[in-house]
Each structure stands twice: as structure tokens, then as C-alpha cells.
Motif scaffolding. Structure first.
Motif, PDB file in Angstrom:
ATOM      1  N   PHE A  78       0.741  -1.431  -0.036  1.00 56.74           N
ATOM      2  CA  PHE A  78       0.199   0.171  -0.133  1.00 56.74           C
ATOM      3  C   PHE A  78       0.867   1.136  -0.005  1.00 56.74           C
ATOM      4  N   ASP A  79       2.319   1.336   0.957  1.00 56.06           N
ATOM      5  CA  ASP A  79       3.232   1.994   0.648  1.00 56.06           C
ATOM      6  C   ASP A  79       3.828   2.852  -0.656  1.00 56.06           C
ATOM      7  N   ALA A  80       3.449   1.764  -1.994  1.00 57.15           N
ATOM      8  CA  ALA A  80       3.974   2.703  -3.050  1.00 57.15           C
ATOM      9  C   ALA A  80       2.550   3.312  -3.665  1.00 57.15           C
ATOM     10  N   ILE A  81       1.227   2.877  -3.289  1.00 59.44           N
ATOM     11  CA  ILE A  81       0.760   3.672  -3.810  1.00 59.44           C
ATOM     12  C   ILE A  81       0.125   4.847  -3.275  1.00 59.44           C
ATOM     13  N   ARG A  82       0.550   4.539  -1.728  1.00 56.00           N
ATOM     14  CA  ARG A  82       0.350   5.943  -0.851  1.00 56.00           C
ATOM     15  C   ARG A  82       1.249   7.195  -2.169  1.00 56.00           C
ATOM     16  N   ILE A  83       2.790   6.331  -2.362  1.00 57.59           N
ATOM     17  CA  ILE A  83       3.186   7.456  -2.460  1.00 57.59           C
ATOM     18  C   ILE A  83       3.273   7.549  -3.561  1.00 57.59           C
ATOM     19  N   MET A  84       2.654   7.283  -4.835  1.00 60.08           N
ATOM     20  CA  MET A  84       1.907   7.724  -6.402  1.00 60.08           C
ATOM     21  C   MET A  84       1.057   8.407  -5.534  1.00 60.08           C
ATOM     22  N   CYS A  85      -0.061   8.336  -4.825  1.00 62.90           N
ATOM     23  CA  CYS A  85      -1.228   8.982  -4.982  1.00 62.90           C
ATOM     24  C   CYS A  85      -0.650  10.948  -3.384  1.00 62.90           C
ATOM     25  N   GLN A  86       0.088  10.533  -2.938  1.00 64.71           N
ATOM     26  CA  GLN A  86       0.945  11.905  -2.532  1.00 64.71           C
ATOM     27  C   GLN A  86       1.632  12.572  -4.523  1.00 64.71           C
ATOM     28  N   SER A  87       1.291  12.160  -5.041  1.00 60.40           N
ATOM     29  CA  SER A  87       3.625  12.843  -5.568  1.00 60.40           C
ATOM     30  C   SER A  87       2.608  13.246  -7.284  1.00 60.40           C
ATOM     31  N   VAL A  88       1.290  12.334  -7.531  1.00 60.52           N
ATOM     32  CA  VAL A  88       0.841  13.295  -9.145  1.00 60.52           C
ATOM     33  C   VAL A  88      -0.089  13.721  -8.304  1.00 60.52           C
ATOM     34  N   PRO A  89       0.274  14.665  -9.631  1.00 53.72           N
ATOM     35  CA  PRO A  89      -1.480  16.101  -9.446  1.00 53.72           C
ATOM     36  C   PRO A  89      -2.619  15.984  -9.331  1.00 53.72           C
ATOM     37  N   ASN A  90      -3.808  16.248  -8.822  1.00 51.98           N
ATOM     38  CA  ASN A  90      -4.854  16.606  -8.837  1.00 51.98           C
ATOM     39  C   ASN A  90      -5.836  16.036 -10.311  1.00 51.98           C
ATOM     40  N   ASP A  91      -5.095  16.839 -10.924  1.00 56.39           N
ATOM     41  CA  ASP A  91      -6.316  15.705 -12.958  1.00 56.39           C
ATOM     42  C   ASP A  91      -5.482  14.797 -12.929  1.00 56.39           C
ATOM     43  N   GLU A  92      -4.413  14.241 -12.645  1.00 60.66           N
ATOM     44  CA  GLU A  92      -4.061  12.197 -12.669  1.00 60.66           C
ATOM     45  C   GLU A  92      -5.104  12.038 -11.580  1.00 60.66           C
ATOM     46  N   LEU A  93      -4.873  12.471 -10.512  1.00 64.71           N
ATOM     47  CA  LEU A  93      -5.991  11.537  -9.632  1.00 64.71           C
ATOM     48  C   LEU A  93      -6.860  11.548  -9.965  1.00 64.71           C
ATOM     49  N   ASP A  94      -8.075  12.865 -10.639  1.00 67.51           N
ATOM     50  CA  ASP A  94      -9.007  12.861 -10.656  1.00 67.51           C
ATOM     51  C   ASP A  94      -9.056  11.678 -12.276  1.00 67.51           C
ATOM     52  N   PHE A  95      -8.144  11.168 -12.903  1.00 68.96           N
ATOM     53  CA  PHE A  95      -8.305  10.662 -14.546  1.00 68.96           C
ATOM     54  C   PHE A  95      -7.819   9.440 -14.005  1.00 68.96           C
ATOM     55  N   LEU A  96      -7.031   9.165 -12.661  1.00 65.42           N
ATOM     56  CA  LEU A  96      -7.626   7.868 -12.233  1.00 65.42           C
ATOM     57  C   LEU A  96      -8.831   6.267 -11.935  1.00 65.42           C
ATOM     58  N   LEU A  97      -9.296   7.931 -10.507  1.00 65.37           N
ATOM     59  CA  LEU A  97     -11.107   7.510 -10.004  1.00 65.37           C
ATOM     60  C   LEU A  97     -11.561   7.199 -11.724  1.00 65.37           C
ATOM     61  N   ALA A  98     -11.808   8.081 -12.437  1.00 68.03           N
ATOM     62  CA  ALA A  98     -12.747   8.508 -13.782  1.00 68.03           C
ATOM     63  C   ALA A  98     -12.352   7.534 -14.317  1.00 68.03           C
ATOM     64  N   LYS A  99     -11.202   6.732 -14.680  1.00 64.63           N
ATOM     65  CA  LYS A  99     -11.374   5.692 -15.599  1.00 64.63           C
ATOM     66  C   LYS A  99     -10.935   4.370 -14.553  1.00 64.63           C
ATOM     67  N   ILE A 157      -6.262   5.194 -24.935  1.00 64.37           N
ATOM     68  CA  ILE A 157      -6.145   6.830 -24.451  1.00 64.37           C
ATOM     69  C   ILE A 157      -5.035   7.675 -23.783  1.00 64.37           C
ATOM     70  N   GLY A 158      -3.462   7.045 -24.350  1.00 67.04           N
ATOM     71  CA  GLY A 158      -2.806   7.616 -25.070  1.00 67.04           C
ATOM     72  C   GLY A 158      -2.402   8.572 -23.385  1.00 67.04           C
ATOM     73  N   HIS A 159      -2.582   8.653 -22.484  1.00 69.28           N
ATOM     74  CA  HIS A 159      -1.804   9.113 -21.388  1.00 69.28           C
ATOM     75  C   HIS A 159      -0.479   8.577 -20.940  1.00 69.28           C
ATOM     76  N   THR A 160       0.316   8.329 -21.774  1.00 72.64           N
ATOM     77  CA  THR A 160       1.787   7.632 -21.500  1.00 72.64           C
ATOM     78  C   THR A 160       2.307   7.747 -20.720  1.00 72.64           C
ATOM     79  N   GLY A 161       2.222   9.437 -20.354  1.00 75.80           N
ATOM     80  CA  GLY A 161       3.048  10.261 -18.628  1.00 75.80           C
ATOM     81  C   GLY A 161       2.445   9.740 -17.578  1.00 75.80           C
ATOM     82  N   LEU A 162       0.405   9.109 -17.815  1.00 73.86           N
ATOM     83  CA  LEU A 162       0.508   8.277 -16.025  1.00 73.86           C
ATOM     84  C   LEU A 162       0.500   7.249 -16.506  1.00 73.86           C
TER      85      LEU A 162
END
Ligand code: FAD
Length: 469
Positions: free
Chosen positions: A346-367, A399-404
Motif C-alpha cells: 500500500f505504501d507504493a500506492i500512497r507515494i503515488m497518490c501523494q505525488s501525482v497532480p490532482n488532475d491525474e488523480l481525477d483521471f485514475l478515479l474517472a477511468k 487513451i494515450g496518457h503515456t506519462g501517467l
């Protein structure tokens, strides 16, 4: 001379003490608080009910019980995407349940020393052999000895942080791995989309709040418990302003406030456990060992579960008259190969969720990359899966969101590696150095791939004076 001294009477310390005493040890529990204050803490006051069944104790009831729920809605930073998940939840009185746990410990024969502050360990020949303690009423200091000292003193870890590296290998303290907690209980004066409706049997959790999360749950008589964990990155806004802004901007929440504040301490070590949990004559449990669930900051139940293993291992070592690191190592193994492995992933997920910009978090939930299944795992201590790397690749390819995509793949890969590494924690201290090297490498690589920078912070000097901003 005691068999075991437990420093701290939070959930972790009380359960360790009870378990060791039940298994034949002469146990002393020392806490700086008064007897009546044991258990007291301002928190969200929520825990997963499975822990009561697992430990064979009754669920909270009567005055102990505030509410129960079975559902959670996670809301994206832009508030457009909601993911609902089945999350059984018990809201309880921390103080009353703490008092119940203290009663179990007393019944098992644990001696209590209240209003006594432990100021550090006593070390002889590479072993922790006791503690130095100050009685708060008389200001007298004394040395108290035991075969094993258990640090259960919470975030500040009064024994652990004073142990030299030749006795205990510890991680540096990064402020990015700490959240500042705060909550208010405010009057509900209407309805709004941002506040759970009266019939809702659960709570809302908002992501993207300054590297943390904000929760809101309805309590009895139209009160709302609103709280936050804000990541302690340099320049963070502190936890108070975001809660007040959320409440003030929400038409359902009025200004009347029943209670506000932080826990003592206000910090939560939001990370997976310290690498080495036992040493010669020494063990640590709970927040002192960083055994919280990194996805939610819950450390009440994880401390109990750690204490259950630690107490049994301590008693076994005392019986065998061997309290060496080797003899106590079963505690490391028991934690790391059990819940510790899940929490490390879970710690790996936590580090991601804290580090990605909010629009990427939006995307992760939306998709649905962070969908119901994943949320259920992260809130119920179940192994986390985001499908295979291949599935994720093909999903993102469309979707072509390569960075994410690259970030998510690194995170899944790291979570998987950590899970396996912890499941394969070495049988004896001999394999520890290599195991720990691999663990550090996984975190270092993950942070590098996500572009995460960390800063060391001394919470034990200036940090202790941290005021609520
Ligand atoms: C605002 C907030 C909300 C939270 N919400 C939740 C939640 O909903 N669910 C959840 O599971 N967790 C929650 N947590 C986290 C949770 O409170 C901790 O993880 C948990 O209390 C850790 O238990 P512990 O026994 O390790 O330590 P603690 O509960 O911190 O207990 C440590 C004990 O040690 C004593 N002590 C400390 N130093 C000394 C010393 N030098 N000498 C003697 N005694 C000492 C203290 O008096 C205390 O009794 C929240 C935390 C905060 C701040």
C-alpha cells in the motif's frame, strides 16, 4: 526486575502488555498519562471491525459505540468522480475502548505506572536492559529494568529514536512520510452534495487534499465529523485551514462546532513499518514502529495486531531465557509476512497518490484504475491489484496518457515487489542486511520514477514545538 516493560498505553502497548502477561510474563506498563486519560485521543475514531473478531474480543457496544457503517465514497479532487466501495467501519470512543483494553491488561496481571514519562533506554553490552523514567508528580527519576523493553510510545518513539545504529537499523525520518491530523465536529444545517445524506451508512473521503485526504461522516443528532491528514511537505498549509475552508464552503455545514483539535501527537507516520522491529532486549509496536495503514492513516487496529504477535514472541523468549535479536526475530517475521506485507505494498500506492497532480488523480478515479475493487482492498487490508501490467498498458494505450501510464506501471511493479519481499522476509537476522538493501532500493527507484523528493526532518527537537497553523 520485570520480564517486559511496555512504554505507552495506546492500543499497541495495551495489547502487547496483555498478551505477554497472559503468556506468563511479569509486565509493567508505563504511561505519562493519568489512568483516566488512557485511550483518550482526538481522531476520526474509526476502525475495521474484523480486528475484534480476529482478536476474539467483543465489538464496541453501548457507550463505546458511536456508529457503524458499511460503505465509503472516495471523491476525486475535482469532485466530479465518485467511487463507492464496501468498507465495513466501526466508529467508537477511543477513550472508552482504551479503558476496556486497559482492563483486559490489568486482568491479565499487568502492573501500571501512570503519570510517568520515560525519557530513554538503559543500554548495556548491546542490549536494552531497562528505561529511565521521570515521575511527573514528584519529578523523581529512576531506572527500571526488564529483560525486554517494548517501545509503544507512539509517533515520537522515545526508545527507538535513542538506539544507536549498531543496535537498531532505522530509516531516516522524511517529513513527506508524515501527515498532520486535525478534525472538527460541526453542526449540519442543511443538505449538500459534499456531505453524506442522513441515510448514508458510511463516509466520504476526498482525495488530493495537500498530499492527504479529508473525511466527512455524519454522527448522531446532525453533527458532522470532518477531519484531515495533510502531508507534511515543506510549506504545507497545515491541517486547520483546509478543514475550515471545506466546512465554510459547504452549505450543509454550519459554524457551530462541538469539538476541534488534533491527536496527541498530531502526527501520523504514514508509511510502512520500520525495517527492523526487534533488537537485543527490544521490540517496538504501533506508531513507534510506523505500523499504520499507509492508504488511510489508520493505526489503532494495526497496533493491536502487531501487539498480539509481539506479546507472544516476547513471552516465548522470556521462557527460553534468551532475549537476543535472534530470539525476538519471530516478531519481525510474523509482522512482515502477514499484514506488514500488505501494508508495504500500500505504501507504493500512497507515494503515488501523494505525488501525482490532482488532475491525474481525477483521471485514475474517472477511468477506474482506482476503482471499487482497489478502494475495497486499500481500506480493508486486502492485497492490492490493479490488473496485470499488460492490462493497464492496453487500457492506457487507447487513451494515450503515456506519462501517467509509466508512473502507474512503476507503482504496480513496486507494490508487487514490496509485497513479495515482505512475504520472503528472512528467517533470521542473518539475511536482514540484503533484504533491507532491496527494500531501500525499491523505494528509492520508485521515488526516482515518480520524481518524488524527500526531506529529512527532526520532529524531536523543533518539530515537537510545531503549532497548529
Ligand atoms: C487526527 C487523527 C485522526 C486519526 N484517526 C484514526 C482513525 O480513525 N483510525 C485509526 O485507526 N487511526 C487513526 N489515527 C491514528 C491513530 O490515532 C494512531 O495510529 C494510533 O493511536 C497509534 O497507536 P499507538 O498505541 O501506537 O500510539 P498512541 O495511541 O499514540 O499511544 C502512545 C501512548 O504512549 C504514551 N507515551 C508517549 N510518550 C511517552 C513517554 N515518553 N513516556 C510514557 N508514555 C508515553 C502516550 O501517553 C500514549 O498513551 C488518527 C490520528 C490522528 C492524529
Amino acid at each position: 526486575m520485570y520480564d517486559v516493560i511496555v512504554v505507552g498505553g495506546g492500543s499497541a502497548g495495551l495489547w502487547t502488555a496483555k498478551t505477554a502477561a497472559e503468556n506468563g510474563c511479569k509486565v509493567l506498563l508505563i504511561d505519562k498519562r493519568a489512568k483516566d486519560d488512557i485511550g483518550r485521543k482526538i481522531s476520526y475514531d474509526s476502525t475495521p471491525p474484523y480486528v475484534f473478531e480476529q482478536l476474539g474480543i467483543p465489538l464496541p457496544s453501548g457507550k463505546e459505540l458511536d456508529d457503524t457503517g458499511d460503505v465509503l465514497t472516495v471523491i476525486s479532487p475535482n469532485k466530479k468522480h465518485r467511487v463507492e466501495a464496501a468498507v465495513p467501519n466501526v466508529l467508537f470512543s477511543r477513550r472508552l475502548l482504551g479503558q476496556r483494553l486497559a482492563g483486559y491488561a490489568a486482568d491479565a496481571g499487568v502492573e501500571f505506572m501512570y503519570r510517568t514519562e520515560v525519557v530513554g533506554p538503559v543500554i548495556e553490552d548491546g542490549y536494552v536492559v531497562g528505561v529511565r523514567a521521570r515521575h511527573l508528580d514528584s519529578c523523581d527519576e529512576e531506572e527500571i529494568r526488564a529483560r525486554i523493553v517494548v517501545d509503544a510510545s507512539g509517533f515520537y518513539a522515545v526508545i527507538r529514536r535513542k538506539l544507536p545504529p549498531e543496535i537498531l537499523v532505522q530509516d531516516p525520518q522524511y517529513c513527506e512520510d508524515v501527515v498532520l491530523g486535525y478534525r472538527e465536529v460541526r453542526r449540519i444545517v442543511g443538505e449538500s452534495n459534499d456531505c453524506p445524506p442522513p441515510e448514508y451508512r458510511g463516509y466520504y473521503d476526498y482525495l488530493g487534499y495537500h498530499g492527504g485526504y479529508l473525511w466527512i461522516v455524519r454522527e448522531e443528532n446532525n453533527w458532522a465529523n470532518i477531519g484531515i491528514g495533510v502531508q507534511d511537505y515543506p510549506g504545507n498549509p497545515g491541517p486547520v485551514r483546509p478543514v475550515q475552508e471545506f466546512a465554510d464552503d459547504n452549505p450543509a455545514i454550519g459554524p457551530e462546532c462541538m469539538v476541534r483539535g488534533s491527536g496527541d501527537p498530531m502526527y501520523i507516520p504514514l508509511r510502512s513499518c520500520q525495517p527492523q522491529l526487534s533488537a537485543n532486549g527490544f521490540m517496538m509496536v504501533g506508531d513507534a514502529a510506523c505500523q499504520v495503514r499507509p492508504s488511510t492513516g489508520y493505526g489503532w487496529h494495526t497496533g493491536l495486531l502487531a501487539g498480539d504477535i509481539a506479546g507472544k514472541v516476547a513471552a516465548e523468549a522470556v521462557k527460553k531465557q534468551d532475549v537476543s535479536r535472534e530470539a525476538l526475530w519471530d516478531y519481525d517475521v510474523g509482522w512482515k509476512r502477514g499484514l506488514g506485507a500488505i501494508l508495504a505494498s500500500f505504501d507504493a500506492i500512497r507515494i503515488m497518490c501523494q505525488s501525482v497532480p490532482n488532475d491525474e488523480l481525477d483521471f485514475l478515479l474517472a477511468k477506474g484504475i482506482l476503482g471499487s475493487e482497489q478502494i475495497e482492498a486499500l481500506w480493508n487490508d486486502k492485497p492490492f491489484e490493479v490488473g496485470t501490467g499488460k492490462q493497464v498498458s492496453s487500457f492506457f494505450a487507447g487513451i494515450g496518457h503515456t506519462g501517467l501510464l509509466l508512473k502507474v506501471k512503476s507503482v504496480i511493479d513496486s507494490a508487487d515487489k514490496l509485497y513479495k519481499l515482505f512475504l520472503e522476509a528472512p528467517d533470521s537476522p542473518e539475511g536482514f542486511e540484503e533484504w533491507n538493501r532491496e527494500r531501500v532500493e525499491i523505494f528509492t527507484n520508485l521515488r526516482a520514477k515518480l520524481g518524488v523528493k524527500v526531506h529529512e526532518k527532526d520532529y524531536f527537537g523543533e518539530g515537537m514545538k510545531h503549532e497548529l497553523k
